[in-house]
Design a protein around this motif. Structure first.
Motif, PDB file in Angstrom:
ATOM      1  N   THR A 146      26.592  99.429-134.607  1.00 46.90           N
ATOM      2  CA  THR A 146      25.937  99.071-133.341  1.00 46.90           C
ATOM      3  C   THR A 146      26.530  97.774-132.802  1.00 46.90           C
TER       4      THR A 146
ATOM      5  N   GLU B  32      27.581  95.293-123.487  1.00 48.46           N
ATOM      6  CA  GLU B  32      26.861  94.208-122.809  1.00 48.46           C
ATOM      7  C   GLU B  32      27.628  93.649-121.598  1.00 48.46           C
TER       8      GLU B  32
ATOM      9  N   GLU C 212      22.638  88.163-122.237  1.00 45.67           N
ATOM     10  CA  GLU C 212      23.551  89.214-122.713  1.00 45.67           C
ATOM     11  C   GLU C 212      24.953  88.648-122.967  1.00 45.67           C
TER      12      GLU C 212
ATOM     13  N   GLU D 266      17.888  99.286-122.067  1.00 47.61           N
ATOM     14  CA  GLU D 266      16.904  98.241-122.376  1.00 47.61           C
ATOM     15  C   GLU D 266      15.604  98.845-122.915  1.00 47.61           C
TER      16      GLU D 266
ATOM     17  N   ALA E 211      16.419  99.436-126.453  1.00 52.11           N
ATOM     18  CA  ALA E 211      16.532  98.160-127.172  1.00 52.11           C
ATOM     19  C   ALA E 211      15.151  97.583-127.483  1.00 52.11           C
TER      20      ALA E 211
ATOM     21  N   ALA F 253      13.898  96.769-131.111  1.00 51.12           N
ATOM     22  CA  ALA F 253      13.475  95.399-131.416  1.00 51.12           C
ATOM     23  C   ALA F 253      12.140  95.397-132.170  1.00 51.12           C
TER      24      ALA F 253
ATOM     25  N   HIS G 111      19.098  88.314-131.583  1.00 55.43           N
ATOM     26  CA  HIS G 111      19.471  89.199-130.481  1.00 55.43           C
ATOM     27  C   HIS G 111      18.248  90.009-130.025  1.00 55.43           C
ATOM     28  N   PHE G 112      17.511  90.542-130.969  1.00 56.18           N
ATOM     29  CA  PHE G 112      16.419  91.440-130.574  1.00 56.18           C
ATOM     30  C   PHE G 112      15.156  90.691-130.141  1.00 56.18           C
TER      31      PHE G 112
ATOM     32  N   GLU H  84      16.027  90.536-126.674  1.00 57.95           N
ATOM     33  CA  GLU H  84      15.866  91.836-126.010  1.00 57.95           C
ATOM     34  C   GLU H  84      14.400  92.018-125.597  1.00 57.95           C
TER      35      GLU H  84
ATOM     36  N   LYS I  77      12.807  92.126-121.570  1.00 58.42           N
ATOM     37  CA  LYS I  77      12.499  93.565-121.528  1.00 58.42           C
ATOM     38  C   LYS I  77      12.224  94.102-120.119  1.00 58.42           C
TER      39      LYS I  77
ATOM     40  N   THR J 148      20.614 106.167-124.571  1.00 62.51           N
ATOM     41  CA  THR J 148      20.273 106.231-125.996  1.00 62.51           C
ATOM     42  C   THR J 148      21.296 107.084-126.747  1.00 62.51           C
TER      43      THR J 148
END
Ligand SMILES: [Fe+2]
Ligand SMILES: [Fe+2]
Length: 291
Positions: free
Chosen positions: A44, A52, A82, A135, A138, A142, A167-168, A171, A175, A200
């Motif tokens: 990933t 990104e 990002e 998103e 993500a 997350a 990172h998450f 995210e 959101k 996805t």
């Protein structure tokens, strides 16, 4: 740690420049008990320096089409976050390639070609629906990574765990931005759902190609025990991902309706208190809260 703060009255998003480094002593199997999981994450990560920047360019093209000054500010902060994400992943991915996975460069080339093709040959509506759809995914990822962090990151290399969880957290923090931009510019519900499903499957396709290459290189791809462990991890991923994805596809859905995990709110609060050593998490005690 340095940061750029937003200038408007909305205090909840900032661009953080994290002091991460990925020296040569990091093992690509950064979670030694879970090499398959390590490679799922590595796969990933490989997509991020292509995905990104594509999201950034797409969102930047949305700016002249958006009327709301607040949303424009949020889009700029989104772009800033990002931008930091993919630069950190670039450093980490270079390490993976250096550590013997040179074939990843072919996969990177394919990723670049596909995102360039989307930008050149597909409509801005498609690209923005992709951004909003990505998103949505993500956000689901997350929540899973944070809620399941003990299993996924406990006793793993803290430098990689810290990269992924930072990172998450962000995210989650941004959101609302891509879906707000999509709704402001196009707002077509069924096309948004198409974006969720398309993005996805597209990200999964590229990540899978990359982790398959790494597991082949390790001699694990044809190992039954390893494939069983991989199947269990991918099942865990889908079991956790499908419910939020279904929610994200409902009419009237907005990510602001999804309550943020307390751990991510605590991460942000702790960062804001400027603890210098905070960037690197303690993975021997990762289930603990910050307070
Ligand atoms: Fe990101
Ligand atoms: Fe994002």
């Amino acid at each position: 740690m340095s940061s750029i703060t937003k200038t408007t009255d909305k205090p909840d998003m900032i661009v953080r420049k994290m002091p991460f480094e990925f020296p040569n002593d990091i093992d690509p199997h950064w979670n030694p008990d879970k090499p398959e999981w390590s490679h799922m994450v590595n796969g990933t990560s490989l997509a991020m320096p292509f995905l990104e920047p594509y999201l950034i360019r797409t969102m930047r093209k949305s700016l002249p089409l958006i009327d709301s000054g607040t949303l424009k500010e949020d889009v700029k902060l989104y772009i800033g976050q990002e931008g930091q994400h993919f630069q950190q992943h670039r450093k980490f991915n270079d390490l993976l390639i250096e550590k013997g996975y040179a074939e990843l460069t072919n996969i990177e080339r394919q990723m670049k070609q596909e995102f360039d093709d989307f930008e050149k040959n597909r409509s801005h509506k498609f690209n923005l629906a992709y951004a909003a759809g990505f998103e949505s995914m993500a956000l689901g990822v997350a929540h899973w990574l944070i809620n399941d962090r003990e299993y996924l990151f406990g006793h793993a290399d803290s430098r990689v765990a810290s990269l992924v969880l930072w990172h998450f957290v962000e995210e989650i923090e941004h959101k609302n931005v891509a879906i707000d931009a999509y709704n402001a510019v196009y707002g077509h519900y069924f096309y948004r759902v198409y974006g969720v499903i398309f993005a996805t499957l597209h990200v999964i396709k590229h990540s899978r190609r990359a982790y398959q290459a790494m597991l082949k290189k390790d001699g694990l791809w044809n190992n039954l025990r390893s494939r069983w462990k991989l199947l269990k991890m991918t099942t865990r991923f889908f079991r956790n991902m499908l419910p939020p994805m279904i929610v994200a596809c409902l009419p009237g859905h907005h990510p602001s309706q999804v309550k943020d995990p307390q751990w991510s709110l605590d991460w942000i609060a702790r960062y804001d208190s400027n603890t210098d050593e905070f960037a690197i998490l303690d993975t021997t005690n990762i289930s603990a809260s910050f307070s």
